[in-house]
Design a protein around this motif. Structure first.
Motif, PDB file in Angstrom:
ATOM      1  N   ARG A   1     -12.456  17.158   5.357  1.00 31.52           N
ATOM      2  CA  ARG A   1     -11.002  16.948   5.323  1.00 31.52           C
ATOM      3  C   ARG A   1     -10.566  16.689   3.877  1.00 31.52           C
ATOM      4  O   ARG A   1     -11.305  16.955   2.945  1.00 31.52           O
ATOM      5  N   HIS A   2      -9.357  16.167   3.666  1.00 31.02           N
ATOM      6  CA  HIS A   2      -8.897  15.791   2.332  1.00 31.02           C
ATOM      7  C   HIS A   2      -9.298  14.350   2.029  1.00 31.02           C
ATOM      8  O   HIS A   2      -9.671  13.606   2.928  1.00 31.02           O
ATOM      9  N   THR A   3      -9.161  13.953   0.765  1.00 33.64           N
ATOM     10  CA  THR A   3      -9.397  12.554   0.405  1.00 33.64           C
ATOM     11  C   THR A   3      -8.097  11.959  -0.140  1.00 33.64           C
ATOM     12  O   THR A   3      -7.208  12.692  -0.592  1.00 33.64           O
ATOM     13  N   CYS A   4      -8.005  10.636  -0.078  1.00 36.36           N
ATOM     14  CA  CYS A   4      -6.818   9.946  -0.592  1.00 36.36           C
ATOM     15  C   CYS A   4      -7.195   8.521  -0.981  1.00 36.36           C
ATOM     16  O   CYS A   4      -8.286   8.049  -0.636  1.00 36.36           O
ATOM     17  N   VAL A   5      -6.293   7.871  -1.697  1.00 41.42           N
ATOM     18  CA  VAL A   5      -6.497   6.480  -2.074  1.00 41.42           C
ATOM     19  C   VAL A   5      -5.331   5.673  -1.509  1.00 41.42           C
ATOM     20  O   VAL A   5      -4.175   6.038  -1.716  1.00 41.42           O
ATOM     21  N   VAL A   6      -5.636   4.603  -0.785  1.00 42.45           N
ATOM     22  CA  VAL A   6      -4.572   3.718  -0.293  1.00 42.45           C
ATOM     23  C   VAL A   6      -4.552   2.499  -1.211  1.00 42.45           C
ATOM     24  O   VAL A   6      -5.592   1.871  -1.445  1.00 42.45           O
TER      25      VAL A   6
ATOM     26  N   HIS B   1       0.909  -0.409  -0.127  1.00 37.48           N
ATOM     27  CA  HIS B   1       2.245   0.006  -0.583  1.00 37.48           C
ATOM     28  C   HIS B   1       2.369   1.491  -0.879  1.00 37.48           C
ATOM     29  O   HIS B   1       3.464   2.011  -0.952  1.00 37.48           O
ATOM     30  N   ARG B   2       1.227   2.179  -1.042  1.00 41.13           N
ATOM     31  CA  ARG B   2       1.347   3.642  -1.124  1.00 41.13           C
ATOM     32  C   ARG B   2       0.011   4.317  -0.862  1.00 41.13           C
ATOM     33  O   ARG B   2      -1.044   3.702  -0.996  1.00 41.13           O
TER      34      ARG B   2
END
Ligand SMILES: Cc1cc2nc3c(=O)[nH]c(=O)nc-3n(C[C@H](O)[C@H](O)[C@H](O)COP(=O)(O)OP(=O)(O)OC[C@H]3O[C@@H](n4cnc5c(N)ncnc54)[C@H](O)[C@@H]3O)c2cc1C
Length: 417
Positions: free
Chosen positions: A325-330, A307-308
């Motif tokens: 690269r960059h990091t993110c959380v799904v 959902h985000r």
């Protein structure tokens, strides 16, 4: 001066401990091996992983801000960042919140939204006059936006029919749209930086773990200590072989109140009701992603269960130390495996590559219609026994960190009066 035991070293327990220790002797207990509760972060291959969400800080309450900044050197230790949130809507990135960015959508869709606004059925009222969340959203945004965006997005988050969600407990937490400001935002296009809550603070190093670690400094904390049962004697309360304590502040899950406080009359009476309170968990997959400048990407589409995406790598460069690269959380609402989420992220933009994952069984609380008033009554009765409920899962309140701090300040006033 009271001897006070605080169960839980999340933001609520740490804030209460720092505030209460000015006038009392305070000991904090937590089952985990480090402080922070929901805001805990770990370094994975030198990248920073928020185990739940992607915690950023801000507040509209000046007293909370002043208190918070007394622990930090704001300009040296924090970044003030601009909130750059987007929605992946029908394959296109558009601004958030959607109602202010209708001008980025196609003509046919916007025409249908305007038909809703101009229809005689469109009669928005105060949010608390609606029986449930679905009716509120339909009446305030019209059925086109409801069906295309609000319903699918919110059903993903809450994992339930929105008609089952009452509104009382969302007071003060929902955006209050009015037609004039929606139209104004679309006609006189505002920069996001002019909007309230357009900015947030984030630690240059360590994310929200940095906040928890600093708030824990100087406190008497017993980590790795699960409190399974608090006993009451004439002398006071005993827990984990320590005591007597005059008062207990409980910041854990109120559904466990009867087990944690077997000698409490309130826990005995309220236990059955509390045990059944519903909540939702979240699952996160921590990923590498292509570079970008979006901070949050909302995913209403039903083609993925995610959902985000929270682009934590854009919050602080140090969060990406182990990555090119960059990091993110799904984020997913519910209990999903690493394998399932690894497949789902292939549908998302950014060329995502999984690094780690987490499932948090307790993230979002849910209320029934009677929950708020019953909880207030139980709270009063617990307090009369010297047991104080504080925080997101103890008060069963939809708190952010700043609201948890505000609640700790209120508790201090209550204990000292
Ligand atoms: C997905 C998500 C995203 C969020 N994003 C933001 C954000 O960006 N900004 C923001 O301000 N807020 C955000 N929040 C809200 C924020 O996480 C909470 O307001 C805050 O962390 C609540 O802290 P707490 O201390 O009340 O609870 P918790 O963090 O749950 O702390 C409770 C602590 O008590 C301990 N404990 C419980 N029972 C026992 C026991 N019996 N014995 C010993 N220890 C026990 C637990 O181990 C835990 O450490 C978010 C929340 C979620 C779910």
């Amino acid at each position: 001066m009271n001897r006070i035991a605080i169960i839980g070293a999340g933001i609520s327990g740490l804030s209460a401990a720092q505030i209460l220790r000015k006038n009392h002797s305070v000991t904090v207990f937590d089952r985990a091996s480090k402080p922070g509760g929901l805001v805990k972060c770990d370094r994975i291959r030198d990248n920073l992983f928020h185990r739940v969400g992607g915690h950023v800080f801000n507040s509209r309450n000046q007293e909370v801000l002043d208190w918070f900044w007394s622990f930090f050197e704001r300009d040296k230790e924090f970044i003030k960042a601009r909130r750059n949130a987007k929605i992946l809507f029908k394959g296109k990135l558009i601004g958030y919140p959607i109602e202010n960015y209708l001008h980025q959508l196609d003509k046919e869709f916007v025409s249908s939204v305007l038909d809703d606004f101009l229809s005689s059925d469109y009669q928005p009222r105060s949010p608390f006059s609606y029986p449930n969340f679905a009716d509120f959203l339909k009446s305030n945004f019209g059925k086109t936006l409801y069906e295309a965006y609000f319903r699918p997005y919110n059903e993903k988050i809450w994992n339930t029919n929105l008609e089952n969600i009452p509104l009382e407990w969302l007071e003060g937490k929902l955006p209050m749209p009015d037609l004039k400001s929606m139209l104004l935002s679309n006609i006189v296009v505002q920069e996001e930086t002019e909007m309230v809550h357009a900015t947030f603070y984030y630690a240059k190093e360590g994310g929200s773990q940095f906040i928890a670690d600093r708030l824990a400094e100087g406190l008497d904390i017993r980590l790795n200590t699960e409190i399974a049962g608090v006993s009451k004697t004439e002398a006071g309360y005993f827990l984990a072989g320590e005591g007597p304590f005059d008062k207990i502040v409980f910041t854990g899950d109120v559904r466990q109140a009867a087990a944690v406080f077997p000698d409490s009359q309130t826990a005995l009476k309220a236990g059955d009701y509390l045990r059944k309170l519903p909540s939702k968990g979240t699952s996160n997959i921590f990923c590498e992603t292509d570079l970008g400048d979006v901070s949050w990407l909302y995913l209403p589409g039903i083609e993925t269960k995610a959902h985000r995406i929270i682009y934590t790598g854009t919050f602080a460069e140090s969060n990406n130390r182990g990555s090119e690269r960059h990091t993110c959380v799904v984020e997913f609402s519910g209990d999903y495996s690493f394998e399932f989420m690894s497949e789902e992220i292939k549908k998302l933009p950014g060329n995502l590559k999984p690094i780690d994952w987490n499932h948090e069984p307790n993230s979002y609380i849910l209320h029934n219609h009677e929950t708020a008033s019953l909880l207030k009554e139980f709270n009063r009765n617990f307090a009369a026994e010297g047991i104080y409920l504080l925080g997101r899962f103890a008060e069963w309140e939809y708190y952010n960190m700043d609201k948890a701090i505000e609640a700790a300040m209120k508790l201090d006033r209550e204990i000292n009066q």
